[in-house]
Design a protein around this motif. Structure first.
Motif, PDB file in Angstrom:
ATOM      1  N   ALA A   1      81.297 103.947  38.511  1.00 39.82           N
ATOM      2  CA  ALA A   1      79.897 104.154  38.151  1.00 39.82           C
ATOM      3  C   ALA A   1      79.243 105.196  39.055  1.00 39.82           C
ATOM      4  O   ALA A   1      78.466 106.036  38.594  1.00 39.82           O
ATOM      5  CB  ALA A   1      79.138 102.830  38.242  1.00 39.82           C
ATOM      6  N   ALA A   2      79.570 105.141  40.348  1.00 42.54           N
ATOM      7  CA  ALA A   2      79.011 106.127  41.284  1.00 42.54           C
ATOM      8  C   ALA A   2      79.482 107.534  40.939  1.00 42.54           C
ATOM      9  O   ALA A   2      78.715 108.498  41.008  1.00 42.54           O
ATOM     10  CB  ALA A   2      79.404 105.759  42.718  1.00 42.54           C
ATOM     11  N   ALA A   3      80.754 107.658  40.563  1.00 44.11           N
ATOM     12  CA  ALA A   3      81.287 108.971  40.194  1.00 44.11           C
ATOM     13  C   ALA A   3      80.553 109.529  38.977  1.00 44.11           C
ATOM     14  O   ALA A   3      80.218 110.719  38.926  1.00 44.11           O
ATOM     15  CB  ALA A   3      82.787 108.861  39.905  1.00 44.11           C
ATOM     16  N   ARG A   4      80.295 108.668  37.991  1.00 43.04           N
ATOM     17  CA  ARG A   4      79.555 109.117  36.810  1.00 43.04           C
ATOM     18  C   ARG A   4      78.154 109.605  37.196  1.00 43.04           C
ATOM     19  O   ARG A   4      77.670 110.607  36.688  1.00 43.04           O
ATOM     20  CB  ARG A   4      79.421 107.967  35.795  1.00 43.04           C
TER      21      ARG A   4
ATOM     22  N   ASP B   1      82.087 103.511  28.544  1.00 45.59           N
ATOM     23  CA  ASP B   1      81.771 104.930  28.474  1.00 45.59           C
ATOM     24  C   ASP B   1      80.260 105.095  28.631  1.00 45.59           C
ATOM     25  O   ASP B   1      79.783 105.668  29.601  1.00 45.59           O
ATOM     26  CB  ASP B   1      82.255 105.517  27.159  1.00 45.59           C
ATOM     27  N   THR B   2      79.510 104.543  27.671  1.00 50.65           N
ATOM     28  CA  THR B   2      78.054 104.583  27.778  1.00 50.65           C
ATOM     29  C   THR B   2      77.517 103.421  28.615  1.00 50.65           C
ATOM     30  O   THR B   2      76.422 103.500  29.166  1.00 50.65           O
ATOM     31  CB  THR B   2      77.407 104.534  26.384  1.00 50.65           C
ATOM     32  N   LEU B   3      78.284 102.337  28.693  1.00 49.09           N
ATOM     33  CA  LEU B   3      77.850 101.158  29.452  1.00 49.09           C
ATOM     34  C   LEU B   3      79.076 100.508  30.099  1.00 49.09           C
ATOM     35  O   LEU B   3      80.004 100.102  29.409  1.00 49.09           O
ATOM     36  CB  LEU B   3      77.142 100.154  28.541  1.00 49.09           C
TER      37      LEU B   3
ATOM     38  N   MET C   1      75.372 105.923  30.946  1.00 50.22           N
ATOM     39  CA  MET C   1      74.954 107.126  30.242  1.00 50.22           C
ATOM     40  C   MET C   1      73.517 107.506  30.589  1.00 50.22           C
ATOM     41  O   MET C   1      73.177 108.672  30.697  1.00 50.22           O
ATOM     42  CB  MET C   1      75.086 106.904  28.729  1.00 50.22           C
ATOM     43  N   ARG C   2      72.654 106.500  30.768  1.00 52.35           N
ATOM     44  CA  ARG C   2      71.245 106.747  31.103  1.00 52.35           C
ATOM     45  C   ARG C   2      70.971 106.664  32.598  1.00 52.35           C
ATOM     46  O   ARG C   2      69.837 106.753  33.022  1.00 52.35           O
ATOM     47  CB  ARG C   2      70.361 105.750  30.347  1.00 52.35           C
ATOM     48  N   ASP C   3      72.027 106.429  33.382  1.00 57.69           N
ATOM     49  CA  ASP C   3      71.865 106.276  34.828  1.00 57.69           C
ATOM     50  C   ASP C   3      71.027 105.054  35.164  1.00 57.69           C
ATOM     51  O   ASP C   3      70.253 105.057  36.121  1.00 57.69           O
ATOM     52  CB  ASP C   3      71.235 107.538  35.431  1.00 57.69           C
ATOM     53  N   TRP C   4      71.188 104.023  34.363  1.00 59.40           N
ATOM     54  CA  TRP C   4      70.473 102.765  34.569  1.00 59.40           C
ATOM     55  C   TRP C   4      71.419 101.705  35.121  1.00 59.40           C
ATOM     56  O   TRP C   4      72.624 101.727  34.855  1.00 59.40           O
ATOM     57  CB  TRP C   4      69.908 102.237  33.248  1.00 59.40           C
TER      58      TRP C   4
END
Length: 212
Positions: free
Chosen positions: A58-61, A44-46, A1-4
């Protein structure tokens, strides 16, 4: 969610460090305000990246795809066609059958029933398992699924073994409730997970024949 990218201790769930997508360090005070204790993965968020399936997710998100699941299902459908070749492991069927004469063997998978039926047929593993549990919700519900299986077969944790190639899904949860575990480490990483680490399932085939 935070791109972390969040690095955690898989045994405790504690965060040990965070970087941004480009590899820059996120200040400790900043990520500790978000993750003060053990984290849980809601996918979802992690997202827990325990195997290669979750890297493209994860890359798609990151690149703005809000729902990568359709692509996942398309990939599974492609894997069921003649254009895709699954490697049938020589001796695995007979090895599991020999083990099944002495032990209960349960397949616990996140795949849906139709995917599982198709893949087991392609791998020549139909009718090998005592039971097949699909849509298992690993790793969120792995421990609960293990407990249900042990209750169903009246087996203690000490007499139950988990074998898997995703340490987050199958190895860490097993150890948390007192089960034994064998980790199939395809990459031969430096970290030891479970009670034993092997390079491939082929290493266990002869032992399956000899188990008593």
């Amino acid at each position: 969610m935070r791109d972390w990218v969040v690095e955690t201790d898989p045994f405790t769930g504690q965060v040990s460090g965070v970087t941004d997508w480009d590899g820059g360090l996120v200040p400790t005070a900043q990520w500790k305000a978000v993750y003060p204790g053990a984290v849980s993965f809601d996918f979802d968020t992690l997202i827990a990246i325990g195997d290669g399936w979750w890297l493209p997710n994860a890359a798609a998100r990151h690149y703005g795809v809000s729902d990568p699941q359709p692509a996942y299902h398309e990939t599974k459908e492609y894997m069921a066609t003649d254009q895709f070749e699954l490697t049938v492991i020589e001796g695995l069927r007979t090895g599991l059958q020999a083990l099944g004469q002495k032990k209960q063997i349960v397949l616990l998978t996140n795949s849906t029933p139709d995917d599982v039926e198709r893949l087991l047929s392609m791998l020549d593993l139909t009718d090998v398992f005592t039971d097949v549990v699909t849509s298992a919700g690993k790793p969120q519900h792995t421990k609960a699924q293990f407990k249900k299986i042990m209750e169903r077969y009246d087996a203690s944790a000490e007499r139950t073994l988990s074998i898997g190639d995703n340490y987050l899904n199958e190895i860490i949860p097993a150890g948390a409730i007192g089960m034994k575990a064998i980790y199939i480490d395809l990459e031969e990483g430096a970290v030891q997970y479970g009670d034993r680490k092997i390079r491939s399932i082929s290493e266990l085939i002869q032992e399956m024949h000899d188990t008593h």
